[in-house]
Motif scaffolding. Structure first.
Motif, PDB file in Angstrom:
ATOM      1  N   GLN A  53      85.995  53.034-112.071  1.00  0.00           N
ATOM      2  CA  GLN A  53      85.651  53.330-110.683  1.00  0.00           C
ATOM      3  C   GLN A  53      85.954  54.789-110.353  1.00  0.00           C
ATOM      4  OE1 GLN A  53      88.163  50.117-109.184  1.00  0.00           O
ATOM      5  NE2 GLN A  53      86.363  49.223-108.194  1.00  0.00           N
ATOM      6  N   ILE A  54      87.069  55.280-110.841  1.00  0.00           N
ATOM      7  CA  ILE A  54      87.429  56.686-110.601  1.00  0.00           C
ATOM      8  C   ILE A  54      86.437  57.605-111.292  1.00  0.00           C
ATOM      9  CG2 ILE A  54      89.192  58.447-111.002  1.00  0.00           C
ATOM     10  CD1 ILE A  54      91.278  56.181-110.720  1.00  0.00           C
ATOM     11  N   ARG A  55      86.048  57.251-112.522  1.00  0.00           N
ATOM     12  CA  ARG A  55      85.054  58.060-113.239  1.00  0.00           C
ATOM     13  C   ARG A  55      83.715  58.074-112.502  1.00  0.00           C
ATOM     14  NH1 ARG A  55      87.408  55.864-118.306  1.00  0.00           N
ATOM     15  NH2 ARG A  55      88.532  57.625-119.218  1.00  0.00           N
ATOM     16  N   PHE A  56      83.321  56.930-111.936  1.00  0.00           N
ATOM     17  CA  PHE A  56      82.072  56.856-111.191  1.00  0.00           C
ATOM     18  C   PHE A  56      82.102  57.796-109.990  1.00  0.00           C
ATOM     19  CE2 PHE A  56      79.535  55.017-107.732  1.00  0.00           C
ATOM     20  CZ  PHE A  56      78.275  55.085-108.319  1.00  0.00           C
ATOM     21  N   PHE A  57      83.198  57.786-109.230  1.00  0.00           N
ATOM     22  CA  PHE A  57      83.310  58.690-108.084  1.00  0.00           C
ATOM     23  C   PHE A  57      83.344  60.145-108.534  1.00  0.00           C
ATOM     24  CE2 PHE A  57      85.033  54.845-105.900  1.00  0.00           C
ATOM     25  CZ  PHE A  57      84.059  54.780-104.922  1.00  0.00           C
ATOM     26  N   GLY A  58      83.995  60.409-109.664  1.00  0.00           N
ATOM     27  CA  GLY A  58      83.988  61.766-110.211  1.00  0.00           C
ATOM     28  C   GLY A  58      82.591  62.208-110.594  1.00  0.00           C
ATOM     29  N   LEU A  59      81.839  61.315-111.234  1.00  0.00           N
ATOM     30  CA  LEU A  59      80.460  61.629-111.618  1.00  0.00           C
ATOM     31  C   LEU A  59      79.592  61.875-110.389  1.00  0.00           C
ATOM     32  CD1 LEU A  59      78.250  61.886-113.760  1.00  0.00           C
ATOM     33  CD2 LEU A  59      77.932  59.403-113.578  1.00  0.00           C
ATOM     34  N   CYS A  60      79.760  61.035-109.366  1.00  0.00           N
ATOM     35  CA  CYS A  60      78.995  61.230-108.122  1.00  0.00           C
ATOM     36  C   CYS A  60      79.321  62.578-107.490  1.00  0.00           C
ATOM     37  CB  CYS A  60      79.278  60.106-107.134  1.00  0.00           C
ATOM     38  SG  CYS A  60      78.572  58.531-107.607  1.00  0.00           S
ATOM     39  N   SER A  61      80.583  62.954-107.507  1.00  0.00           N
ATOM     40  CA  SER A  61      80.999  64.238-106.954  1.00  0.00           C
ATOM     41  C   SER A  61      80.381  65.397-107.732  1.00  0.00           C
ATOM     42  CB  SER A  61      82.529  64.333-106.975  1.00  0.00           C
ATOM     43  OG  SER A  61      82.961  65.568-106.499  1.00  0.00           O
ATOM     44  N   ILE A  62      80.397  65.293-109.053  1.00  0.00           N
ATOM     45  CA  ILE A  62      79.789  66.333-109.891  1.00  0.00           C
ATOM     46  C   ILE A  62      78.299  66.448-109.608  1.00  0.00           C
ATOM     47  CG2 ILE A  62      79.178  66.925-112.276  1.00  0.00           C
ATOM     48  CD1 ILE A  62      81.885  65.654-113.091  1.00  0.00           C
ATOM     49  N   MET A  63      77.612  65.323-109.534  1.00  0.00           N
ATOM     50  CA  MET A  63      76.167  65.331-109.297  1.00  0.00           C
ATOM     51  C   MET A  63      75.835  65.920-107.923  1.00  0.00           C
ATOM     52  SD  MET A  63      75.010  64.347-112.129  1.00  0.00           S
ATOM     53  CE  MET A  63      73.285  64.178-111.763  1.00  0.00           C
ATOM     54  N   CYS A  64      76.602  65.560-106.911  1.00  0.00           N
ATOM     55  CA  CYS A  64      76.375  66.121-105.574  1.00  0.00           C
ATOM     56  C   CYS A  64      76.617  67.628-105.572  1.00  0.00           C
ATOM     57  CB  CYS A  64      77.278  65.441-104.553  1.00  0.00           C
ATOM     58  SG  CYS A  64      76.797  63.760-104.155  1.00  0.00           S
ATOM     59  N   GLY A  65      77.667  68.065-106.241  1.00  0.00           N
ATOM     60  CA  GLY A  65      77.950  69.494-106.321  1.00  0.00           C
ATOM     61  C   GLY A  65      76.863  70.260-107.043  1.00  0.00           C
ATOM     62  N   LEU A  66      76.396  69.712-108.160  1.00  0.00           N
ATOM     63  CA  LEU A  66      75.310  70.369-108.894  1.00  0.00           C
ATOM     64  C   LEU A  66      74.030  70.413-108.083  1.00  0.00           C
ATOM     65  CD1 LEU A  66      75.875  68.985-112.499  1.00  0.00           C
ATOM     66  CD2 LEU A  66      76.255  71.326-111.682  1.00  0.00           C
ATOM     67  N   PHE A  67      73.757  69.349-107.340  1.00  0.00           N
ATOM     68  CA  PHE A  67      72.574  69.325-106.492  1.00  0.00           C
ATOM     69  C   PHE A  67      72.673  70.394-105.400  1.00  0.00           C
ATOM     70  CE2 PHE A  67      70.212  67.616-102.804  1.00  0.00           C
ATOM     71  CZ  PHE A  67      68.941  67.625-103.358  1.00  0.00           C
ATOM     72  N   CYS A  68      73.845  70.527-104.786  1.00  0.00           N
ATOM     73  CA  CYS A  68      74.033  71.554-103.753  1.00  0.00           C
ATOM     74  C   CYS A  68      73.871  72.954-104.339  1.00  0.00           C
ATOM     75  CB  CYS A  68      75.411  71.413-103.109  1.00  0.00           C
ATOM     76  SG  CYS A  68      75.565  69.961-102.056  1.00  0.00           S
ATOM     77  N   ILE A  69      74.411  73.179-105.528  1.00  0.00           N
ATOM     78  CA  ILE A  69      74.245  74.478-106.188  1.00  0.00           C
ATOM     79  C   ILE A  69      72.775  74.731-106.449  1.00  0.00           C
ATOM     80  CG2 ILE A  69      74.681  75.737-108.338  1.00  0.00           C
ATOM     81  CD1 ILE A  69      77.465  74.392-108.366  1.00  0.00           C
ATOM     82  N   TRP A  70      72.063  73.711-106.941  1.00  0.00           N
ATOM     83  CA  TRP A  70      70.638  73.850-107.214  1.00  0.00           C
ATOM     84  C   TRP A  70      69.863  74.222-105.954  1.00  0.00           C
ATOM     85  CZ3 TRP A  70      66.461  70.517-105.820  1.00  0.00           C
ATOM     86  CH2 TRP A  70      65.257  70.814-106.460  1.00  0.00           C
ATOM     87  N   LEU A  71      70.236  73.618-104.822  1.00  0.00           N
ATOM     88  CA  LEU A  71      69.565  73.927-103.558  1.00  0.00           C
ATOM     89  C   LEU A  71      69.852  75.350-103.084  1.00  0.00           C
ATOM     90  CD1 LEU A  71      70.064  70.701-101.416  1.00  0.00           C
ATOM     91  CD2 LEU A  71      67.940  71.533-102.418  1.00  0.00           C
ATOM     92  N   LEU A  72      71.065  75.826-103.349  1.00  0.00           N
ATOM     93  CA  LEU A  72      71.478  77.123-102.836  1.00  0.00           C
ATOM     94  C   LEU A  72      71.056  78.306-103.698  1.00  0.00           C
ATOM     95  CD1 LEU A  72      75.042  76.161-101.623  1.00  0.00           C
ATOM     96  CD2 LEU A  72      73.045  76.646-100.201  1.00  0.00           C
ATOM     97  N   LEU A  73      70.778  78.051-104.970  1.00  0.00           N
ATOM     98  CA  LEU A  73      70.386  79.162-105.833  1.00  0.00           C
ATOM     99  C   LEU A  73      68.957  79.586-105.510  1.00  0.00           C
ATOM    100  CD1 LEU A  73      71.838  78.169-109.300  1.00  0.00           C
ATOM    101  CD2 LEU A  73      72.621  79.963-107.769  1.00  0.00           C
ATOM    102  N   PRO A  74      68.725  80.893-105.524  1.00  0.00           N
ATOM    103  CA  PRO A  74      67.368  81.392-105.207  1.00  0.00           C
ATOM    104  C   PRO A  74      66.375  81.113-106.316  1.00  0.00           C
ATOM    105  CG  PRO A  74      68.881  83.230-105.573  1.00  0.00           C
ATOM    106  CD  PRO A  74      69.649  81.964-105.724  1.00  0.00           C
TER     107      PRO A  74
END
Length: 63
Positions: free
Chosen positions: A42-63
């Motif tokens: 369960q902890i790994r799942f939340f960690g993975l979700c956090s990583i994916m959300c962070g990568l998605f935000c970075i992808w949105l913010l990069l020009p």
């Protein structure tokens, strides 16, 4: 990406991580005790979700 941006991002993470324990120490303690009761998967799942959300935000913010 230069080193200044990396240090700024790290500083922002530290500020955001410190907000909840500063604003509500009792709530933070309760949340932390509940986290300790979770299974490793369960902890790994939340960690993975956090990583994916962070990568998605970075992808949105990069020009």
């Amino acid at each position: 990406m230069n080193a200044d941006a990396l240090w700024m991002a790290l500083a922002l993470v530290l500020v955001l991580e410190g907000l909840f324990p500063f604003a509500s120490p009792q709530g933070w303690r309760k949340l932390f005790s509940q986290l300790l009761q979770l299974q490793d998967g369960q902890i790994r799942f939340f960690g993975l979700c956090s990583i994916m959300c962070g990568l998605f935000c970075i992808w949105l913010l990069l020009p």
